[in-house]
Design an enzyme around this catalytic site. Structure first.
Site, PDB file in Angstrom:
ATOM      1  N   ARG A  98       0.831  -1.113  -0.086  1.00 12.55           N
ATOM      2  CA  ARG A  98       0.068  -0.163  -0.080  1.00 12.55           C
ATOM      3  C   ARG A  98       0.806   1.074   0.048  1.00 12.55           C
ATOM      4  NH1 ARG A  98      -5.151   1.501   3.384  1.00 12.55           N
ATOM      5  NH2 ARG A  98      -6.050   0.269   1.958  1.00 12.55           N
ATOM      6  N   HIS A 147      -7.524   0.699  -6.391  1.00 13.43           N
ATOM      7  CA  HIS A 147      -7.747  -0.238  -5.146  1.00 13.43           C
ATOM      8  C   HIS A 147      -8.412  -1.496  -5.331  1.00 13.43           C
ATOM      9  CE1 HIS A 147      -7.850  -1.376  -1.047  1.00 13.43           C
ATOM     10  NE2 HIS A 147      -8.723  -0.376  -0.527  1.00 13.43           N
ATOM     11  N   GLN A 166     -10.321  -4.106  -2.871  1.00 15.05           N
ATOM     12  CA  GLN A 166     -11.691  -3.368  -2.273  1.00 15.05           C
ATOM     13  C   GLN A 166     -12.787  -4.068  -3.026  1.00 15.05           C
ATOM     14  OE1 GLN A 166     -12.251  -1.690   0.805  1.00 15.05           O
ATOM     15  NE2 GLN A 166     -14.379  -2.437   0.165  1.00 15.05           N
ATOM     16  N   ASP A 225     -17.137   7.264  -1.724  1.00 10.90           N
ATOM     17  CA  ASP A 225     -15.766   7.161  -0.992  1.00 10.90           C
ATOM     18  C   ASP A 225     -15.622   8.823  -0.536  1.00 10.90           C
ATOM     19  OD1 ASP A 225     -13.341   6.340   0.005  1.00 10.90           O
ATOM     20  OD2 ASP A 225     -12.258   6.369  -1.843  1.00 10.90           O
ATOM     21  N   CYS A 273     -16.288   1.957   0.775  1.00 12.00           N
ATOM     22  CA  CYS A 273     -15.034   1.208   1.287  1.00 12.00           C
ATOM     23  C   CYS A 273     -14.560   1.253   2.514  1.00 12.00           C
ATOM     24  CB  CYS A 273     -13.740   1.558   0.199  1.00 12.00           C
ATOM     25  SG  CYS A 273     -13.323   3.169   0.401  1.00 12.00           S
ATOM     26  N   ARG A 295     -13.456  -8.755   2.760  1.00 15.70           N
ATOM     27  CA  ARG A 295     -11.957  -8.238   2.523  1.00 15.70           C
ATOM     28  C   ARG A 295     -11.158  -9.259   3.042  1.00 15.70           C
ATOM     29  NH1 ARG A 295     -10.057  -3.038   1.963  1.00 15.70           N
ATOM     30  NH2 ARG A 295      -8.056  -4.227   1.154  1.00 15.70           N
TER      31      ARG A 295
HETATM   32  N1  NVA Z   1      -9.589   6.824  -1.710  1.00 13.90           N
HETATM   33  C1  NVA Z   1      -9.537   6.379  -0.304  1.00 13.90           C
HETATM   34  C2  NVA Z   1      -9.688   4.993   0.011  1.00 13.90           C
HETATM   35  C3  NVA Z   1      -9.316   4.492   1.468  1.00 13.90           C
HETATM   36  C4  NVA Z   1      -9.559   2.927   1.678  1.00 13.90           C
HETATM   37  C5  NVA Z   1      -8.211   6.661   0.182  1.00 13.90           C
HETATM   38  O1  NVA Z   1      -7.261   6.440  -0.948  1.00 13.90           O
HETATM   39  O2  NVA Z   1      -7.776   7.470   1.112  1.00 13.90           O
HETATM   40  N1   CP Z   2     -11.040   0.137   2.769  1.00 14.05           N
HETATM   41  C1   CP Z   2      -9.854   0.149   3.279  1.00 14.05           C
HETATM   42  O1   CP Z   2      -8.821  -0.315   2.347  1.00 14.05           O
HETATM   43  O2   CP Z   2      -9.841   0.236   4.532  1.00 14.05           O
HETATM   44  P1   CP Z   2      -8.227   0.429   5.362  1.00 14.05           P
HETATM   45  O3   CP Z   2      -7.963   1.725   4.564  1.00 14.05           O
HETATM   46  O4   CP Z   2      -8.611   0.585   6.754  1.00 14.05           O
HETATM   47  O5   CP Z   2      -7.305  -0.685   4.919  1.00 14.05           O
END
Ligand code: NVA
Ligand code: CP
Length: 301
Positions: free
Chosen positions: A103, A130, A133, A218, A258, A286
């Site tokens: 990540r 992502h 998800q 989101d 998500c 997940r």
């Molecule tokens: N769009 C959000 C998704 C978090 C799971 C981010 O990148 O922070």
């Molecule tokens: N939806 C998701 O990826 O959650 P986290 O940021 O908590 O991993």
């Protein structure tokens, strides 16, 4: 050949469909209390340059259930965080572990890591997409309403990493996707173009939500955009998914997010905590869908 999962487009459509069915099976097995540990001694390296609750816990738990192990690697504690070249880190880490989950901010970094890795690499969120998800979201929709093929989904809000993965999902699972973003927050034009006429873009949440089977949204400011929060709150005014918007969708329409969510911004409490929300099912999924993904990558690579 080493298989990677950097976007949903990395898998064949048939394999993705199988993976969702397998995720549902693994969930049933888990609820029945049956132990299934196909990977004793296998190790997943987990590189996190951004915060996470669900992604970390689901991958770590998946490896524990499978009889394997997961190692959490943060930039504060690794040489990668001190500037060791990603190529060198990829070579060394992949000589020891069986799969790597990343990540981070830059999608190119994950691509470069995968290029130099001898084991499967999983994108656990980049600024671009992502995909993990989406496996959980599609599983949740399928469990509640059957196949998503031929359905219509609305994406309301930012044309961000999640939106890009919804676009890829529209191609891979063959559904229509209506996207409504404020002007200036549209998704990447090349990703949209690659999905063809399944995608429609507008600046009207009402138009996008009309007659759809699922509404997804989101946060307005993603990780790394915290300083834009106030400006985005102004720019996204009118983009809240609330009951009025849900009522424009089909009668049996569902809602998902998500997470983490901001009630009173992109979604009302009434919707995310209400009967149409499959957010919590998707969050739990997940665990199950990533087990299916790990199985697919480790057994097929
Ligand atoms: N769009 C959000 C998704 C978090 C799971 C981010 O990148 O922070
Ligand atoms: N939806 C998701 O990826 O959650 P986290 O940021 O908590 O991993």
């Amino acid at each position: 050949m080493t298989r990677h999962f950097l976007t949903l487009l990395d898998l064949e459509q048939a394999d993705l469909e199988k993976l969702i069915r397998r995720a549902i099976e693994l969930k049933t097995l888990h609820s029945a209390g049956e132990a299934y540990a196909p990977f004793p001694g296998r190790v997943l390296g987990m590189i996190f340059d951004k915060a996470s609750t669900r992604t970390r816990v689901s991958f770590e738990t998946a490896m524990a259930h499978f009889g394997g192990h997961a190692i959490f690697l943060s930039p504060r504690d690794t040489q990668l965080g001190r500037g060791e070249p990603v190529e060198d880190s990829a070579r060394v880490l992949s000589s020891m572990v069986d799969a790597v989950m990343i990540r981070t901010f830059s999608h190119e970094l994950v691509e470069r890591f995968a290029e130099y890795s001898s084991v499967p690499v999983i994108n656990a969120l980049t600024d671009k997409c992502h995909p993990c998800q989406l496996l959980a979201d599609i599983q949740a929709y399928t469990e509640q309403r059957g196949d998503i093929i031929g359905r219509t989904v609305a994406w309301i809000g930012d044309g961000n990493n999640m939106c890009h993965s919804y676009i890829n999902a529209a191609t891979q699972f063959n559904f229509k996707l209506n996207i409504a973003t404020p002007p200036g927050y549209e998704p990447d034009a090349a990703i949209v173009a690659a999905a063809g006429d399944r995608i429609s873009l507008s600046h009207s949440p009402q138009e996008a939500a009309s007659g759809v089977d699922l509404i997804a949204t989101d946060v307005w400011a993603s990780m790394g955009q915290e300083e834009e929060q106030k400006k985005r709150e102004r720019d996204f005014a009118g983009y809240e998914v609330n009951q009025k918007l849900m009522d424009i969708a089909n009668d049996d329409a569902l809602f998902t997010h998500c997470l983490p969510a901001h009630r009173g911004e992109e979604v009302s409490a009434e919707v995310i905590d209400g009967p149409q929300s499959i957010t919590w099912i998707a969050a739990e999924n997940r665990l199950h869908s990533q087990k299916a993904l790990l199985e697919y990558l480790l057994l097929n690579s």
